[in-house]
Design a protein around this motif. Structure first.
Motif, PDB file in Angstrom:
ATOM      1  N   THR A  29       0.819  -1.212   0.000  1.00  0.00           N
ATOM      2  CA  THR A  29       0.000   0.000   0.000  1.00  0.00           C
ATOM      3  C   THR A  29       0.854   1.265   0.000  1.00  0.00           C
ATOM      4  N   VAL A  30       2.026   1.219   0.644  1.00  0.00           N
ATOM      5  CA  VAL A  30       2.874   2.416   0.697  1.00  0.00           C
ATOM      6  C   VAL A  30       3.481   2.728  -0.667  1.00  0.00           C
ATOM      7  N   ASN A  31       3.401   1.760  -1.586  1.00  0.00           N
ATOM      8  CA  ASN A  31       3.858   1.993  -2.958  1.00  0.00           C
ATOM      9  C   ASN A  31       2.687   2.192  -3.915  1.00  0.00           C
ATOM     10  N   ALA A  32       1.462   1.990  -3.430  1.00  0.00           N
ATOM     11  CA  ALA A  32       0.266   2.123  -4.274  1.00  0.00           C
ATOM     12  C   ALA A  32      -0.280   3.539  -4.176  1.00  0.00           C
ATOM     13  N   LEU A  33       0.617   4.494  -4.377  1.00  0.00           N
ATOM     14  CA  LEU A  33       0.286   5.912  -4.304  1.00  0.00           C
ATOM     15  C   LEU A  33       0.623   6.571  -5.630  1.00  0.00           C
ATOM     16  N   ALA A  34      -0.179   7.546  -6.031  1.00  0.00           N
ATOM     17  CA  ALA A  34       0.085   8.228  -7.293  1.00  0.00           C
ATOM     18  C   ALA A  34      -0.226   9.711  -7.157  1.00  0.00           C
ATOM     19  N   LEU A  35       0.433  10.498  -7.979  1.00  0.00           N
ATOM     20  CA  LEU A  35       0.206  11.935  -8.033  1.00  0.00           C
ATOM     21  C   LEU A  35      -0.255  12.278  -9.441  1.00  0.00           C
ATOM     22  N   ARG A  36      -1.580  12.565  -9.584  1.00  0.00           N
ATOM     23  CA  ARG A  36      -2.105  12.905 -10.903  1.00  0.00           C
ATOM     24  C   ARG A  36      -1.521  14.237 -11.369  1.00  0.00           C
TER      25      ARG A  36
END
Length: 474
Positions: free
Chosen positions: A129-136
């Motif tokens: 989860t700590v890698n399942a982040l995104a910045l649109r």
């Protein structure tokens, strides 16, 4: 983790960097989505330095190339079959990957590559989860479908889906959990740990090269110990590098000896300390760290219970060097790394003879000659190998090694110790003795080298006289 305001500012700053802003503008103009994803977003939120820039998009590989080619300094499509295009913008290297929704066949870790249609779906297939982040981009909006920010704040590693499903899809993720525990200093949640223990055997379907790369990344962390302990506690190490859990030797009530496993972990910690002290700011030393954690792996095979309650491990240095070479070869490490680690393990006990009896200059020269280019690492490994709680003994060994290093420096200044060689070369030997190339030349050179090590530089005239004397006595 830094404050919310600081995190948002870091994310905004990341979005404004030239490479990111240029890509965001180009993809928006082409009518495609773009998001910075994974490690860069995680590290920005944690206040860590950001290195590689990874992006994901709804554009297919051909479209990515069409958008990137006109604006990048260079581009390549080596990962095109997996939807990944690489590019360089000034000093920044980026990878842009089409949204994925991979499926696995359950017998190998190679996925059947399937492109996805949404950013959220792409994130939910990622490892943790700590890698399942995104910045649109370009709107700079954080996307977090699985609670990754909460887990960053809590310092917890867990999977977006159930760990059983995640590890079943890709068993290498179990090793990645140990690696991130070391790199980030996070705890792996209990459900994830239980799944690692239950599914440890699945790691055997992963290629040796992939396992090697994850083990390397773990060992190069600032504090690899928690990751190694997780590999051992979960049972993964039994399948990956079984020599380490084998160090947990049991002692009966009549025979007592140091806990070799915990000792080895402490040696690793201390070796890293010496590495940072002697070479501040330099890249981590994989060879030294491998040698530190593996230096005693010959002990289980050589343990003997002696009368009176003593325990011996005779020749564990030689046995350990052979075992290390065999294991590192199986893990597909390169020959230079294997040879260097094996050499350090073979020599790691040599110094303790110096601590017990004063060495001659000849013995010091041989120590340096045998260590060769690994001398500096041998210094650090040998010092790190002192883990006794007996302060007097520790001080005695430290003073002895200080003295040895001083003598090495003095001899080096006197004799250019790192270039120890006979006073005569092969051509001179053949001319003096009137012989042709062959075994006798090698024997003569060996005699001259031993003479050089025992007595230091003699000069050409004296070396010639001694060579002729040796030749006549033969």
């Amino acid at each position: 983790m830094q404050s919310v305001a600081e995190s948002l500012e870091r994310l905004g700053g990341l979005a404004r960097t030239p490479a990111v802003a240029r890509l965001a503008e180009a993809f928006q103009a082409a009518g495609h989505e773009l998001a910075l994803v994974g490690g860069p977003v995680r590290d920005a939120l944690l206040g860590r330095s950001v290195h590689d820039l990874d992006f994901t998009t709804d554009a297919r590989p051909d479209d990515i190339l069409r958008i990137v080619a006109p604006i990048a300094d260079a581009h390549w499509d080596i990962g095109r079959q997996f939807g990944t295009i690489g590019a360089r913008f000034g000093d920044d290297t980026v990878e842009i990957t089409t949204y994925r929704s991979d499926s696995y066949d359950g017998t190998t870790r190679k996925p059947e590559v399937e492109f996805g249609d949404t950013l959220e779906g792409d994130l939910l297939r990622r490892d943790f989860t700590v890698n399942a982040l995104a910045l649109r981009l370009p709107e700079v909006r954080l996307v977090d479908p699985s609670g990754g920010v909460e887990h960053l704040i809590a310092g917890v590693i867990t999977t977006p889906s159930t760990p059983q499903v995640s590890f079943g899809d890709d068993p290498l993720r179990m090793m990645r959990a140990a690696r991130f525990a070391a790199q980030l200093g996070f705890a792996v949640d209990q459900e994830t740990r239980d799944a690692m223990a239950a599914m440890a055997g699945r790691i055997e379907i992963v290629s040796a090269e992939r396992v090697r790369d994850e083990l390397t990344k773990l060992l190069l962390a600032d504090e690899p110990r928690p990751g190694i302990e997780l590999l051992v506690d979960s049972g993964l190490a039994e399948h990956v590098i079984p020599e380490i859990p084998a160090l947990r030797l049991e002692a009966d009530e009549h025979h007592h000896h140091k806990d070799v496993y915990q000792h080895s972990l402490t040696v690793l910690d201390q070796a890293i300390g010496y590495e940072k002290e002697r070479h501040p700011g330099e890249a981590p030393d994989l060879v030294l760290r491998l040698a530190a954690i593996l230096h005693d792996i010959g002990k289980p095979a050589t343990r003997r219970f002696e009368p009176g309650g003593a325990v011996s491990f005779y020749h564990h240095d030689v046995v350990g060097a052979k075992l290390a070479k065999k294991r590192l070869t199986a893990l597909r490490f390169d020959k230079a790394t294997i040879d260097a680690v094996a050499r350090l393990i073979e020599l790691h006990l040599r110094f303790f003879g110096y601590a017990d009896a004063h060495w001659t200059d000849s013995a010091v020269r041989r120590y340096v000659r045998d260590a060769g280019p690994e001398l500096e690492r041998l210094h650090m490994l040998t010092r790190a190998d002192v883990t006794t709680r007996n302060r007097r003994k520790a001080d005695r060994l430290a003073f002895a090694y200080d003295d040895l290093e001083t003598r090495i420096r003095e001899l080096k200044e006197q004799e250019e110790l790192h270039a120890v060689r006979p006073d005569l070369d092969g051509e001179q030997v053949m001319r003096v003795l009137g012989i042709r190339p062959g075994r006798e030349v090698g024997q003569a050179m060996k005699f001259l080298l031993e003479l050089r090590l025992d007595e230091g530089p003699l000069g050409e005239e004296e070396a010639t006289r001694r060579l002729l004397e040796w030749w006549e006595q033969r």
